[in-house]
Design a protein around this motif. Structure first.
Motif, PDB file in Angstrom:
ATOM      1  N   GLY A 141       0.810  -1.210   0.000  1.00 37.43           N
ATOM      2  CA  GLY A 141       0.000   0.000   0.000  1.00 37.43           C
ATOM      3  C   GLY A 141       0.842   1.258   0.000  1.00 37.43           C
ATOM      4  N   MET A 142       1.894   1.256   0.802  1.00 39.06           N
ATOM      5  CA  MET A 142       2.764   2.429   0.859  1.00 39.06           C
ATOM      6  C   MET A 142       3.460   2.659  -0.478  1.00 39.06           C
ATOM      7  N   ALA A 143       3.863   1.581  -1.121  1.00 37.90           N
ATOM      8  CA  ALA A 143       4.566   1.702  -2.398  1.00 37.90           C
ATOM      9  C   ALA A 143       3.634   2.126  -3.531  1.00 37.90           C
ATOM     10  N   GLU A 144       2.348   1.789  -3.418  1.00 40.20           N
ATOM     11  CA  GLU A 144       1.414   2.032  -4.516  1.00 40.20           C
ATOM     12  C   GLU A 144       0.534   3.262  -4.340  1.00 40.20           C
ATOM     13  N   THR A 145       0.564   3.879  -3.169  1.00 36.47           N
ATOM     14  CA  THR A 145      -0.281   5.043  -2.923  1.00 36.47           C
ATOM     15  C   THR A 145       0.411   6.288  -3.442  1.00 36.47           C
ATOM     16  N   PRO A 146      -0.268   7.058  -4.288  1.00 35.67           N
ATOM     17  CA  PRO A 146       0.343   8.297  -4.791  1.00 35.67           C
ATOM     18  C   PRO A 146       0.697   9.236  -3.633  1.00 35.67           C
ATOM     19  N   PRO A 147       1.848   9.904  -3.696  1.00 37.23           N
ATOM     20  CA  PRO A 147       2.263  10.808  -2.620  1.00 37.23           C
ATOM     21  C   PRO A 147       1.204  11.858  -2.276  1.00 37.23           C
ATOM     22  N   GLU A 148       0.494  12.333  -3.262  1.00 40.09           N
ATOM     23  CA  GLU A 148      -0.544  13.332  -3.010  1.00 40.09           C
ATOM     24  C   GLU A 148      -1.650  12.750  -2.116  1.00 40.09           C
ATOM     25  N   GLN A 149      -2.016  11.502  -2.358  1.00 39.60           N
ATOM     26  CA  GLN A 149      -3.042  10.870  -1.539  1.00 39.60           C
ATOM     27  C   GLN A 149      -2.525  10.645  -0.120  1.00 39.60           C
ATOM     28  N   THR A 150      -1.273  10.262   0.014  1.00 38.13           N
ATOM     29  CA  THR A 150      -0.685  10.073   1.344  1.00 38.13           C
ATOM     30  C   THR A 150      -0.721  11.376   2.124  1.00 38.13           C
ATOM     31  N   ALA A 151      -0.328  12.469   1.482  1.00 41.79           N
ATOM     32  CA  ALA A 151      -0.337  13.778   2.152  1.00 41.79           C
ATOM     33  C   ALA A 151      -1.756  14.168   2.557  1.00 41.79           C
ATOM     34  N   LYS A 152      -2.717  13.922   1.678  1.00 43.97           N
ATOM     35  CA  LYS A 152      -4.109  14.246   2.008  1.00 43.97           C
ATOM     36  C   LYS A 152      -4.613  13.389   3.171  1.00 43.97           C
ATOM     37  N   ALA A 153      -4.233  12.123   3.197  1.00 44.84           N
ATOM     38  CA  ALA A 153      -4.664  11.230   4.275  1.00 44.84           C
ATOM     39  C   ALA A 153      -4.081  11.685   5.612  1.00 44.84           C
ATOM     40  N   ILE A 154      -2.800  12.038   5.624  1.00 44.25           N
ATOM     41  CA  ILE A 154      -2.171  12.505   6.868  1.00 44.25           C
ATOM     42  C   ILE A 154      -2.867  13.763   7.374  1.00 44.25           C
ATOM     43  N   ALA A 155      -3.112  14.695   6.481  1.00 47.26           N
ATOM     44  CA  ALA A 155      -3.785  15.946   6.868  1.00 47.26           C
ATOM     45  C   ALA A 155      -5.202  15.660   7.374  1.00 47.26           C
ATOM     46  N   TRP A 156      -5.912  14.750   6.707  1.00 47.56           N
ATOM     47  CA  TRP A 156      -7.288  14.424   7.107  1.00 47.56           C
ATOM     48  C   TRP A 156      -7.306  13.835   8.508  1.00 47.56           C
ATOM     49  N   PHE A 157      -6.390  12.885   8.763  1.00 50.77           N
ATOM     50  CA  PHE A 157      -6.369  12.262  10.083  1.00 50.77           C
ATOM     51  C   PHE A 157      -5.928  13.244  11.157  1.00 50.77           C
ATOM     52  N   GLN A 158      -4.953  14.069  10.858  1.00 46.06           N
ATOM     53  CA  GLN A 158      -4.537  15.063  11.846  1.00 46.06           C
ATOM     54  C   GLN A 158      -5.705  15.973  12.210  1.00 46.06           C
ATOM     55  N   ALA A 159      -6.431  16.443  11.223  1.00 39.98           N
ATOM     56  CA  ALA A 159      -7.565  17.333  11.480  1.00 39.98           C
ATOM     57  C   ALA A 159      -8.679  16.619  12.234  1.00 39.98           C
ATOM     58  N   ASN A 160      -8.990  15.404  11.841  1.00 43.97           N
ATOM     59  CA  ASN A 160     -10.112  14.690  12.444  1.00 43.97           C
ATOM     60  C   ASN A 160      -9.786  14.108  13.813  1.00 43.97           C
ATOM     61  N   LEU A 161      -8.572  13.633  14.003  1.00 45.12           N
ATOM     62  CA  LEU A 161      -8.208  13.118  15.320  1.00 45.12           C
ATOM     63  C   LEU A 161      -8.071  14.254  16.324  1.00 45.12           C
ATOM     64  N   LEU A 162      -7.529  15.382  15.890  1.00 45.76           N
ATOM     65  CA  LEU A 162      -7.431  16.541  16.785  1.00 45.76           C
ATOM     66  C   LEU A 162      -8.813  17.097  17.105  1.00 45.76           C
ATOM     67  N   GLN A 163      -9.697  17.093  16.116  1.00 47.00           N
ATOM     68  CA  GLN A 163     -11.058  17.578  16.335  1.00 47.00           C
ATOM     69  C   GLN A 163     -11.754  16.768  17.411  1.00 47.00           C
ATOM     70  N   GLY A 164     -11.540  15.454  17.384  1.00 48.77           N
ATOM     71  CA  GLY A 164     -12.134  14.582  18.384  1.00 48.77           C
ATOM     72  C   GLY A 164     -11.630  14.881  19.791  1.00 48.77           C
ATOM     73  N   GLU A 165     -10.389  15.381  19.898  1.00 52.72           N
ATOM     74  CA  GLU A 165      -9.839  15.703  21.213  1.00 52.72           C
ATOM     75  C   GLU A 165     -10.437  16.986  21.778  1.00 52.72           C
ATOM     76  N   THR A 166     -10.845  17.899  20.900  1.00 50.36           N
ATOM     77  CA  THR A 166     -11.343  19.190  21.378  1.00 50.36           C
ATOM     78  C   THR A 166     -12.852  19.188  21.586  1.00 50.36           C
ATOM     79  N   GLU A 167     -13.546  18.124  21.175  1.00 50.68           N
ATOM     80  CA  GLU A 167     -15.004  18.067  21.334  1.00 50.68           C
ATOM     81  C   GLU A 167     -15.395  17.652  22.728  1.00 50.68           C
TER      82      GLU A 167
END
Length: 167
Positions: A141-167
């Motif tokens: 998966g790491m070898a086949e995932t486009p770098p742009e998608q990896t960056a978007k996934a990291i940003a999505w999880f950072q935003a959503n996991l942090l959001q869960g901490e502040t709720e």
């Protein structure tokens, strides 16, 4: 061989859990949202994985799912059996004994050649799945995932996991 779509969902979910920093649980809601899956149906697959000892739940406001073992110790076969069951996929009903040419069962000393061939193929398939770990899938998966998608996934999880901490 046809599998339930829940198997695909389960393997992708486990691969995603394998990518998380150690001890970081993912809420079921986020897993479902990330893959655009219906949460109630994903919940059933996660429950099967939990019963098989592949994932475990962490309770509380920062709870969710984590892998119960290291990715190297979880095989595709274990996930297949957790979701679809351990039974053979091909079931021989011995129809060769039916119809106008059938004879008494005592004349059939072993399963038919079709059944034996299917079971042999399934055994090879199961052997391959048993030799493939979640870590192997993670590396693919790491070898086949486009770098742009990896960056978007990291940003999505950072935003959503942090959001869960502040709720």
């Amino acid at each position: 061989m046809k599998h339930s779509e829940g198997l695909e969902w389960a393997i992708h979910s486990c691969a995603l859990l394998a990518m998380m920093p150690p001890g970081t649980p993912l809420p079921r809601r986020l897993l479902a949202e990330f893959f655009e899956l219906p949460e109630p149906y994903l919940a059933k697959q996660l429950q099967k994985l939990s019963q098989a000892g592949i994932v475990e739940t962490r309770r509380g406001p920062r709870g969710g799912y984590v892998l119960a073992r290291k990715p190297e110790d979880i095989t595709l076969l274990q996930m297949v059996e957790a979701i679809d069951g351990p039974d053979r996929h091909f079931v021989c009903t011995e129809i060769r004994r039916c119809g106008p040419t059938g004879v008494a069962g005592k004349h059939y000393t072993r399963p038919c050649g079709i059944a034996r061939s299917m079971w042999k193929a399934e055994a090879a398939w199961r052997k391959e799945l048993a030799a493939t770990s979640l870590a192997d899938i993670q590396h693919l998966g790491m070898a086949e995932t486009p770098p742009e998608q990896t960056a978007k996934a990291i940003a999505w999880f950072q935003a959503n996991l942090l959001q869960g901490e502040t709720e």
